[in-house]
Design a protein around this motif. Structure first.
Motif, PDB file in Angstrom:
ATOM      1  N   THR A 258       0.226   2.402  -9.152  1.00  0.00           N
ATOM      2  CA  THR A 258      -0.084   1.021  -9.552  1.00  0.00           C
ATOM      3  C   THR A 258      -0.379   0.746 -10.955  1.00  0.00           C
ATOM      4  O   THR A 258      -0.624   1.896 -11.782  1.00  0.00           O
TER       5      THR A 258
ATOM      6  N   ILE B 217       0.880  -1.356   0.003  1.00  0.00           N
ATOM      7  CA  ILE B 217       0.093   0.083   0.150  1.00  0.00           C
ATOM      8  C   ILE B 217       0.928   1.375  -0.144  1.00  0.00           C
ATOM      9  O   ILE B 217       0.509   2.281  -0.831  1.00  0.00           O
ATOM     10  N   SER B 218       1.959   1.182   0.830  1.00  0.00           N
ATOM     11  CA  SER B 218       2.706   2.332   1.015  1.00  0.00           C
ATOM     12  C   SER B 218       3.495   2.734  -0.508  1.00  0.00           C
ATOM     13  O   SER B 218       3.541   3.739  -1.035  1.00  0.00           O
TER      14      SER B 218
ATOM     15  N   TYR C  92       3.654   7.349   2.893  1.00  0.00           N
ATOM     16  CA  TYR C  92       3.485   7.925   1.517  1.00  0.00           C
ATOM     17  C   TYR C  92       3.995   9.179   1.376  1.00  0.00           C
ATOM     18  O   TYR C  92       4.305  10.321   2.054  1.00  0.00           O
TER      19      TYR C  92
ATOM     20  N   MET D  90       0.977   3.908  -3.096  1.00  0.00           N
ATOM     21  CA  MET D  90       0.352   5.318  -2.780  1.00  0.00           C
ATOM     22  C   MET D  90       1.457   6.360  -3.129  1.00  0.00           C
ATOM     23  O   MET D  90       1.225   7.272  -3.705  1.00  0.00           O
ATOM     24  N   ARG D  91       2.813   5.880  -3.117  1.00  0.00           N
ATOM     25  CA  ARG D  91       3.766   6.796  -3.564  1.00  0.00           C
ATOM     26  C   ARG D  91       4.179   6.868  -4.968  1.00  0.00           C
ATOM     27  O   ARG D  91       4.450   7.896  -5.402  1.00  0.00           O
TER      28      ARG D  91
END
Length: 213
Positions: free
Chosen positions: A170, A162-163, A213, A166-167
């Motif tokens: 995807t 997820i980290s 993030y 978010m950065r």
């Protein structure tokens, strides 16, 4: 393949790279090294002939290609490979590449953002992967640990995914890469007969911290 055995020398190389391009990747690399040592030590207890120094140093240096700068692509894998291969450490150089491809060299095109990778780099990375028939436990452990450690310490795969998402965003292949990490996790856990999370002190703390993030 030749690997770096001297921890002090490996740390010197990492510190040199960090001086050229300081960033959170440095502490991430330190934590990947620690995670790799924990896993390999457990593997040796279960009868596998591995070396904790090799694993630790490979973890330290898996992202050394960041010395040239940061991109979300596999350019750093190419730069790391060239850097360590020129020093004569083919084993460490290979891990700079393989850690970016969690699907055991399959689905090479699923790596993050090939579109910004120059053709000569892509050709070399493909040649390296196609020529690496020995995708061994060192390669798998570092690949997995890359997803189990961030700059703050140890974390779960889900939180790390997820980290990173978010950065950096995807893409259509993200789920394929995630599945590759889970397949490696499952294989290693079958060899040590326990959850990998039981090996990492302080990992519970990651549950209570915000996603980076």
């Amino acid at each position: 393949m030749k690997y770096i055995l001297d921890r002090a020398y490996a740390r010197e190389l990492l510190d040199y790279a960090n001086q050229l391009n300081p960033g959170p990747w440095y502490k991430h690399s330190l934590n990947v090294a620690k995670a790799a040592e924990f896993i390999v030590y457990e593997l040796t207890k279960n009868g596998h002939s591995l070396d904790c120094d090799i694993a630790y140093n490979a973890g330290l240096l898996h992202d050394i290609g960041r010395y040239k700068g940061f991109t979300r692509s596999v350019i750093h894998s190419y730069d790391g490979y060239k850097f360590l291969d020129e020093l004569g450490y083919k084993g460490n150089a290979m891990i700079c590449v393989t850690h970016s491809f969690p699907c055991e060299n399959k689905n090479i095109e699923t790596a993050a953002d090939w579109t910004i990778v120059p053709p000569y780099m892509k050709d070399k990375l493909v040649d390296v992967l196609n020529g690496n028939s020995n995708y061994d436990l060192y390669n798998k452990v570092i690949t997995l640990c890359d997803a189990l450690a961030d700059e703050s310490g140890f974390t779960t795969l889900e939180k790390r995914f997820i980290s990173v998402g978010m950065r950096h965003g995807t893409d259509v292949n993200t789920a394929i890469r995630w599945k590759g990490f889970y397949e490696i996790k499952k294989e290693i856990e079958s060899l040590i007969h326990k959850s990998i999370y039981k090996l990492f002190p302080t990992i519970e703390q990651s549950i209570y911290t915000d996603v980076e993030y």
